[in-house]
Design an enzyme around this catalytic site. Structure first.
Site, mmCIF file in Angstrom:
data_model
loop_
_atom_site.group_PDB
_atom_site.id
_atom_site.type_symbol
_atom_site.label_atom_id
_atom_site.label_comp_id
_atom_site.label_asym_id
_atom_site.label_seq_id
_atom_site.Cartn_x
_atom_site.Cartn_y
_atom_site.Cartn_z
ATOM 1 C CB SER A 255 44.456 43.429 38.838
ATOM 2 O OG SER A 255 43.892 42.171 38.509
ATOM 3 C CE LYS A 256 39.220 48.121 42.494
ATOM 4 N NZ LYS A 256 39.228 49.348 41.724
ATOM 5 N NE ARG A 257 43.198 38.607 36.419
ATOM 6 C CZ ARG A 257 43.565 37.349 36.512
ATOM 7 N NH1 ARG A 257 42.695 36.412 36.785
ATOM 8 N NH2 ARG A 257 44.832 37.017 36.311
#
Ligand code: GLU
Length: 485
Positions: A255-257
């Site tokens: 994910s974006k993190r």
């Protein structure tokens, strides 16, 4: 004769190409092309709520930039169109009605309130209690005539189990009692995703359905539809999850993190489409020998479904950067300069300099184009620096001999009329023995004065060549002045 292999990439236009989707597209392309088949693009845009303006363009552009050229699709047509699901809306209803006629599906008139009230009660049959499954025919006709809203549901088998073979995950079985009588046609007359997908894949003669493993549990439902129609079931190729590793070392779904997950974002971070594709090819597929660097053509030649792994792979940004560096180094210098130019401009503005030499020093040293502006900022402006940079043990320089070196270097360089690497090289390398010092003793202070920093891409000679004669001499004189000379 063997049937022509046909795969399809069926993205929903979300405006964003996640690397997971792109990997699916790539594997679909590779499966088709490695068996001389066709790769089809179908846009699945029936989820109107998720529609994003310009989103189909993102799909076309990404396929173009990555070289995944489709053989049929909305933009180029083909025998099995339309290739946009919203333009196919009319063709699903007759198939749903056919199953009703054959007793394999039924009209369901349950209201939202009734369905909501079922929740919380003990859930049977996968959620829906099959209230309308056996309504008397007259009752169905009466309700239809009265214009009562309805959906069409498929009758799922009440007992037994459904088994299917997946090319990656092997044999998978699900108990039929867990399956809900799935909705085929919604009350607005539009098909559900599951229904449209099966009809489309069948009508488009898709032989291999490649998709993420999150679809594994829905596959028995698809198969019960193929069986209800008596259609041939395609080969299923489900792909493993792509994970990311957090700062704490924990692995979870990418994910974006974890970092950028979209193709455009990665490109904006200075990764090349070829490197991205090469890297994601290996996220879930293992080549037979240990070779890692593959062009798209090379992938086509080497790819096979049995090399796909079912264990999740971790997206490793360092590894992607390594691939990127390989691709950057392998490209012709002119191509590197053209790609690097926007990044050169970011630091240097409208200034011109010897781009060829600049590229020579950067091409072997960057793994991402976005590293360039920072690395070359000192060409745009001489940084503030302290004179202790002139002191270097290995080069045997100190504050005193640096003055001598700079004075002689300035004199020698002033005399140069053709300012290029070769001439500067000759002049400085002839000067060192004259001064009875090693090359390093002369070149260290020259580089410090020219760059204003101790760690630079390239050495003194290249830096002078890039700066040009006037700016080089100006900087060397500033250096001298700093040293109090
Ligand atoms: N439209 C679906 C998606 O974007 C495609 C799933 C499939 O390949 O069937 O997730």
């Amino acid at each position: 004769m063997q049937k022509k292999i046909r795969t399809r990439f069926a993205p929903s236009p979300t405006g964003f190409m996640h690397v997971g989707n792109l990997r699916t597209a790539l594997y679909e392309y590779l499966i088709a092309k490695s068996m001389h088949g066709d790769f089809i693009l179908r846009i699945e845009d029936t989820d109107q709520e998720r529609l994003v303006e310009g989103a189909t363009d993102v799909i076309y552009r990404t396929l173009r930039e990555t070289g995944l050229m489709h053989d049929e699709g909305p933009d180029i047509g083909g025998e099995f169109g339309p290739y946009v699901q919203s333009e196919r809306q009319e063709l699903y209803r007759p198939y749903a009605e056919q199953l009703v006629r054959e007793g394999k599906a039924y009209y369901c008139f349950c209201t939202k309130e009734r369905l909501d009230s079922l929740r919380g009660e003990e859930e049977g049959f996968g959620g829906y209690d099959r209230h309308c499954r056996d309504l008397p025919q007259e009752e169905v006709e009466r309700l239809l005539k009265a214009g009562t809203p309805y959906v069409i549901r498929q009758k799922m088998p009440v007992e037994g189990s459904t088994t299917f073979e997946d090319a990656v995950y092997g044999s998978i079985t699900i108990e039929n009692s867990e399956l809900e009588d799935q909705i085929l046609l919604k009350s607005d007359g539009y098909p559900t995703y599951n229904f449209a997908n099966v009809i489309d894949d069948h009508l488009m003669q898709i032989t291999h359905v490649v998709r993420g493993c999150e679809y594994l549990t829905s596959t028995p439902k698809y198969n019960l539809l193929y069986e209800a129609f008596g259609w041939e079931i395609p080969v299923y190729v489900h792909l493993p999850l792509i994970m990311g590793r957090g700062d704490d070392g924990e692995v979870s779904k990418l994910s974006k993190r974890h970092g950028s997950t979209g193709f455009d974002d990665l490109v904006n971070e200075g990764y090349l489409p070829q490197a991205i594709m090469n890297y994601i090819a290996l996220l879930g597929w293992c080549p037979k020998d240990n070779e890692e660097v593959f062009s798209l053509e090379g992938l086509v030649q080497n790819f096979s479904v049995d090399g796909i792994s079912k264990s999740p792979s971790v997206f490793d940004y360092d590894k992607l950067a390594w691939f990127n560096g390989e691709y950057l180094r392998a490209m012709p210098p002119e191509e590197f300069t053209a790609l690097a130019m926007p990044y050169y401009r970011q630091s240097l503005g409208e200034k011109t300099c010897n781009w060829t030499v600049l590229s020579t020093i950067l091409q072997p040293r960057v793994t991402q184009l976005t590293q360039i502006p920072e690395k070359i900022r000192f060409f745009a402006e001489l940084p503030e620096y302290e004179t202790d940079l002139f002191v270097n043990k290995k080069s045997k320089t100190n504050l005193e001999n640096s003055v001598t070196m700079l004075e002689h270097a300035i004199a020698a360089l002033e005399a140069i009329s053709t300012w290029d690497v070769e001439t500067i090289h000759t002049v400085l390398l002839e000067l060192a023995p004259k001064l009875e010092v090693k090359n390093g003793t002369l070149l260290w202070p020259v580089r410090i004065a020219a760059a204003g920093m101790s760690v630079t891409p390239g050495g003194a000679i290249e830096i002078l060549a890039i700066l040009g004669k006037e700016e080089s001499l100006r900087r060397l004189r500033i250096g001298l002045a700093k040293l109090g000379a």
